[in-house]
Design a protein around this motif. Structure first.
Motif, mmCIF file in Angstrom:
data_model
loop_
_atom_site.group_PDB
_atom_site.id
_atom_site.type_symbol
_atom_site.label_atom_id
_atom_site.label_comp_id
_atom_site.label_asym_id
_atom_site.label_seq_id
_atom_site.Cartn_x
_atom_site.Cartn_y
_atom_site.Cartn_z
ATOM 1 N N THR A 617 0.860 -1.180 0.000
ATOM 2 C CA THR A 617 0.000 0.000 0.000
ATOM 3 C C THR A 617 0.899 1.233 0.000
ATOM 4 N N GLY A 618 0.333 2.340 -0.415
ATOM 5 C CA GLY A 618 1.106 3.570 -0.500
ATOM 6 C C GLY A 618 2.028 3.554 -1.706
ATOM 7 N N ARG A 619 1.440 3.401 -2.891
ATOM 8 C CA ARG A 619 2.252 3.317 -4.106
ATOM 9 C C ARG A 619 3.032 4.604 -4.337
ATOM 10 N N VAL A 620 4.319 4.440 -4.644
ATOM 11 C CA VAL A 620 5.200 5.586 -4.821
ATOM 12 C C VAL A 620 5.593 5.755 -6.283
ATOM 13 N N LYS A 621 5.962 4.657 -6.951
ATOM 14 C CA LYS A 621 6.417 4.761 -8.331
ATOM 15 C C LYS A 621 6.254 3.416 -9.024
ATOM 16 N N SER A 622 6.557 3.391 -10.316
ATOM 17 C CA SER A 622 6.475 2.166 -11.110
ATOM 18 C C SER A 622 7.799 1.942 -11.837
ATOM 19 N N TYR A 623 8.109 0.655 -12.080
ATOM 20 C CA TYR A 623 9.324 0.292 -12.805
ATOM 21 C C TYR A 623 8.949 -0.487 -14.060
ATOM 22 N N LYS A 624 9.571 -0.150 -15.184
ATOM 23 C CA LYS A 624 9.283 -0.802 -16.449
ATOM 24 C C LYS A 624 10.012 -2.142 -16.559
ATOM 25 N N LYS A 625 9.533 -2.957 -17.495
ATOM 26 C CA LYS A 625 10.184 -4.226 -17.796
ATOM 27 C C LYS A 625 11.648 -3.979 -18.164
ATOM 28 N N GLY A 626 12.543 -4.812 -17.606
ATOM 29 C CA GLY A 626 13.969 -4.695 -17.888
ATOM 30 C C GLY A 626 14.730 -3.867 -16.874
ATOM 31 N N THR A 627 14.012 -3.205 -15.959
ATOM 32 C CA THR A 627 14.680 -2.388 -14.946
ATOM 33 C C THR A 627 15.397 -3.282 -13.936
ATOM 34 N N HIS A 628 16.627 -2.906 -13.586
ATOM 35 C CA HIS A 628 17.392 -3.628 -12.573
ATOM 36 C C HIS A 628 17.263 -2.891 -11.245
ATOM 37 N N LEU A 629 16.940 -3.632 -10.191
ATOM 38 C CA LEU A 629 16.747 -3.030 -8.876
ATOM 39 C C LEU A 629 17.678 -3.684 -7.865
ATOM 40 N N THR A 630 18.173 -2.897 -6.933
ATOM 41 C CA THR A 630 19.055 -3.414 -5.884
ATOM 42 C C THR A 630 18.232 -3.763 -4.652
ATOM 43 N N VAL A 631 18.430 -4.980 -4.164
ATOM 44 C CA VAL A 631 17.640 -5.512 -3.055
ATOM 45 C C VAL A 631 18.422 -5.411 -1.753
ATOM 46 N N LYS A 632 17.738 -4.999 -0.703
ATOM 47 C CA LYS A 632 18.355 -4.929 0.618
ATOM 48 C C LYS A 632 18.089 -6.208 1.403
ATOM 49 N N LYS A 633 16.838 -6.668 1.393
ATOM 50 C CA LYS A 633 16.508 -7.921 2.068
ATOM 51 C C LYS A 633 15.145 -8.418 1.610
ATOM 52 N N LEU A 634 14.832 -9.657 2.004
ATOM 53 C CA LEU A 634 13.537 -10.272 1.714
ATOM 54 C C LEU A 634 12.683 -10.195 2.971
ATOM 55 N N VAL A 635 11.428 -9.806 2.828
ATOM 56 C CA VAL A 635 10.523 -9.755 3.976
ATOM 57 C C VAL A 635 9.279 -10.571 3.661
ATOM 58 N N LYS A 636 8.693 -11.147 4.692
ATOM 59 C CA LYS A 636 7.493 -11.962 4.525
ATOM 60 C C LYS A 636 6.256 -11.146 4.867
ATOM 61 N N HIS A 637 5.202 -11.396 4.115
ATOM 62 C CA HIS A 637 3.910 -10.792 4.415
ATOM 63 C C HIS A 637 2.854 -11.867 4.232
ATOM 64 N N ASN A 638 2.289 -12.319 5.350
ATOM 65 C CA ASN A 638 1.367 -13.452 5.337
ATOM 66 C C ASN A 638 2.050 -14.634 4.647
ATOM 67 N N LEU A 639 1.491 -15.148 3.556
ATOM 68 C CA LEU A 639 2.088 -16.287 2.865
ATOM 69 C C LEU A 639 2.795 -15.877 1.579
ATOM 70 N N THR A 640 3.100 -14.586 1.460
ATOM 71 C CA THR A 640 3.844 -14.091 0.305
ATOM 72 C C THR A 640 5.147 -13.460 0.778
ATOM 73 N N THR A 641 5.974 -13.041 -0.174
ATOM 74 C CA THR A 641 7.216 -12.349 0.176
ATOM 75 C C THR A 641 7.356 -11.088 -0.663
ATOM 76 N N ARG A 642 8.121 -10.148 -0.133
ATOM 77 C CA ARG A 642 8.413 -8.889 -0.835
ATOM 78 C C ARG A 642 9.920 -8.649 -0.778
#
Length: 663
Positions: A617-642
């Motif tokens: 929730t609280g959408r800030v921006k969108s990324y197009k197909k092919g965009t490379h993003l740097t990940v800090k960590k994996l977090v769990k939300h219910n039975l999904t992950t972000r």
């Protein structure tokens, strides 16, 4: 389907790396032909004389099928006798055969042993096995496969010296609890794939006498044995094995596995080898050679869902692909692995080596050549080891010291008790100081300890010039009686556990998607006439997706998912049914790890949104197909992950929308 033999389905399955007896979307459609002498009799069977005996012969072997009992005479079954795949007595499972009686010496020549007693789901008894002469037999493929009601087999008298193929021999014997294979000569066998696959009630198995020096495939050999608690393969010669894919897949009750002798210079596929072995606490891969595993897909699931693993021993010929599914160590608090590094004083409970995140440890083994090392959770693990040895031994001049004469028992770092020195060595026991010169009088200290442990037991060996026969070598206890080391409290022998849900299985209410073509079935026992929907193999972004509602097992014990179709662009959206739970066909949609290089790539055509909160929730921006993003960590939300990005925003970890690495 009612006239199709399960034996042929098993044969079809041996060409694919599957825990299922049949590749889910490729059900066989060709029925085996019926022997001529049986066809004419079947045509005469009517509703009024169904109990009429069916008789016939294969050469000089006569058979009679009457009242669910097959009676076989003596004689010789020859290779061409089962040229259509099966025999008259197991061609049609609807005969409901419950017993086989062999009345005289019966020779099984060539490949006539293939499917000999298989495909009889109601078979409970075989009388006269002692009459079998298998000294000329070359194939025992699927010989007892699909016998879902057999509970015990003693085959210790079978002659197997000329057998080449044992693939699928006992596959799908879902009620088998006792199997004796002692005294077998397997020196010529080259196929053992699927041999014990999905024997879901089998609590133990002794294959310590197997000679596997010519075997080239062990694919799915022990897969799906959910009641098996320990397996000692320390005698296995694996130098010619080319595939071990799924070898122990879904063995969820397996707490101890000895693969310490596995030297694998020719192996090319280890995908899913230990996947779902969720009770394993330690693995010793010090001799494992993965130099010929060059395709990432042939290694990806090597450690998938080994969620209890807390001690991992890796050798110099191990290398990892970047996509390998290695998890965090069990019992740790940080999620990191740490090298023990005993050379600078590190121990299992207080390691001093380098700390690695999962991704960094995988990267550390990006190429072979790393010296043998033991890895445990960061800050260490509880070391429960205790070793009991004879405090003193006396040898004559020229006598030979054998550590087995000093060893009494050991408790491994994980708390497992053994009185077998070879088993203790497989779990990492090392012996120091045993290389002394026995031709010179003196005293020598021999130490016993587990790699990385600071708990050491010592035997004082005295070379006595006046003791014993100088040409002997018998070990005798010294007359001194020092206080013995404390005896460890024996750990009760593990009790067989009933079939459980394997550790690799996706949780209820979570989403899965299909990697290959699959069917949605009306019932958990898959039959062609109960297919509801076919889902063809799709590109990653278009893979069909389902929500797991429940679990169910087929009539032979195979685990399946009960699911709801959530493919909103299909007419099947919302349908409920059953699909395979085979890890090689269906997997969780959401990533469970951070990529090695901490980079993900957007692959969704529509791109993905980034949000301020992990519940997206609280959408800030969108990324197009092919965009490379740097990940800090994996977090769990219910039975999904972000994925939490380096900029503090959250994006989905759905594999249909993003992929690990740069693409």
């Amino acid at each position: 389907m009612n006239r199709m033999t399960k034996g042929l389905l098993l044969l079809a399955a041996t060409t694919g790396a599957s825990l299922m007896f049949l590749t889910p979307a490729k059900a066989a459609t060709t029925s085996a032909k019926t022997p001529t002498n049986l066809t004419s009799q079947l045509e005469k069977v009517t509703a009024n004389d169904e109990e009429k005996p069916i008789t016939g012969n294969y050469g000089d072997v006569s058979y009679k099928i009457e009242n669910q009992v097959v009676t076989l005479s003596g004689g010789t079954l020859k290779p061409n006798d089962n040229m259509f795949g099966l025999y008259a007595w197991n061609e049609y499972p609807e005969y409901g055969i419950t017993k086989i009686i062999i009345t005289g010496p019966l020779t099984i020549a060539g490949d006539a042993g293939k499917y000999l007693f298989g495909n009889m789901p109601k078979l409970t008894t075989i009388e006269g096995l002692s009459y079998l002469d298998t000294s000329q037999t070359t194939s025992m493929a699927s010989m007892f496969s699909g016998d879902e009601s057999l509970t015990s087999l003693d085959l210790s008298t079978l002659k197997t010296g000329n057998v080449i193929d044992m693939s699928g021999m006992f596959a799908g014997d879902s009620k088998l609890t006792s199997l004796k294979l002692t005294n077998w000569n397997t020196s010529k066998v080259n196929k053992m794939n699927d041999m014990f696959m999905e024997d879901i009630a089998l609590p133990s198995l002794d294959v310590s006498g197997f000679n596997t020096s010519h075997v080239f495939t062990m694919e799915n050999m022990f897969g799906g044995n959910v009641a098996l608690t320990s397996l000692n393969l320390g005698n296995f010669d694996t130098r010619n094995v080319e595939t071990m894919a799924g070898m122990f897949i879904a063995d969820s009750a397996l707490k101890w596995l000895n693969v310490s002798s596995f030297d694998t210079p020719t192996v090319e596929d280890v995908n899913g080898m230990f996947a779902g072995a969720s009770s394993l606490k330690t693995l010793n891969l010090a001799k494992m050679d993965l130099s010929q595993v060059t395709k990432p897909s042939a290694m990806e699931g090597l450690f998938a869902e080994t969620s209890s693993l807390s001690r991992l021993i890796l050798g110099p010929k191990v290398h990892f692909a970047t996509n390998i599914a290695l998890g965090s160590p069990a019992g740790g608090t940080t999620g990191n692995w740490q090298a023990v590094n005993s050379e600078i004083g590190g121990t299992l409970s207080a390691p001093k080596g380098t700390v690695y995140s999962v991704a960094n440890l995988i990267g550390h083994y990006g190429a072979a050549g790393v010296p043998v090392e033991t890895y445990v959770p960061e800050k260490g693990m509880q070391d429960q080891s205790a070793i009991t040895v004879k405090p003193e031994l006396t040898l004559p001049i020229g006598g030979e010291f054998n550590p087995k004469d000093a060893f009494i028992s050991a408790v491994t770092p994980e708390g497992r008790t053994t009185t077998n020195l070879d088993e203790a060595i497989a779990d990492g026991l090392i012996i120091t100081g045993s290389g002394f010169n026995p031709n010179t009088a003196g005293q020598h200290k021999v130490g016993f300890s587990f790699s990385g442990s600071d708990k050491v037991a010592t035997t004082l060996v005295t070379i006595n010039p006046n003791g014993g026969n100088s040409g002997g070598g018998n070990v005798t206890p010294t007359t001194l009686s020092p206080t013995p080391a404390p005896q460890p409290t024996p750990t009760p022998a593990p009790q067989p556990t009933p079939p459980t849900i394997p550790g690799y299985v996706t949780k209820k209410k979570a989403a899965v998607y299909a990697l290959k073509a699959v069917y949605l079935y009306k019932n958990p026992t898959f039959k062609k006439n109960q297919r509801l929907v076919k889902y063809n193999k799709q590109k990653r972004v278009n893979r069909p997706m389902f929500v797991v509602i429940d679990y169910a097992r087929s009539s032979n014990g195979t685990l399946h998912y009960k699911v709801r179709d959530v493919n909103h662009d299909r007419k099947s959206d919302g349908k409920i049914g059953y699909i395979t739970a085979n890890w090689k066909y269906v997997r969780g949609v959401y990533y469970q790890s951070v990529p090695k290089n901490k980079t993900i790539t957007i692959i969704s055509k529509k791109g993905v949104h980034a949000y301020r909160n992990k519940n997206l929730t609280g959408r800030v921006k969108s990324y197009k197909k092919g965009t490379h993003l740097t990940v800090k960590k994996l977090v769990k939300h219910n039975l999904t992950t972000r994925y939490l990005l380096s900029n503090g925003l959250f994006v989905t970890a759905n594999k249909k929308l993003v992929i690990q690495g740069q693409y």
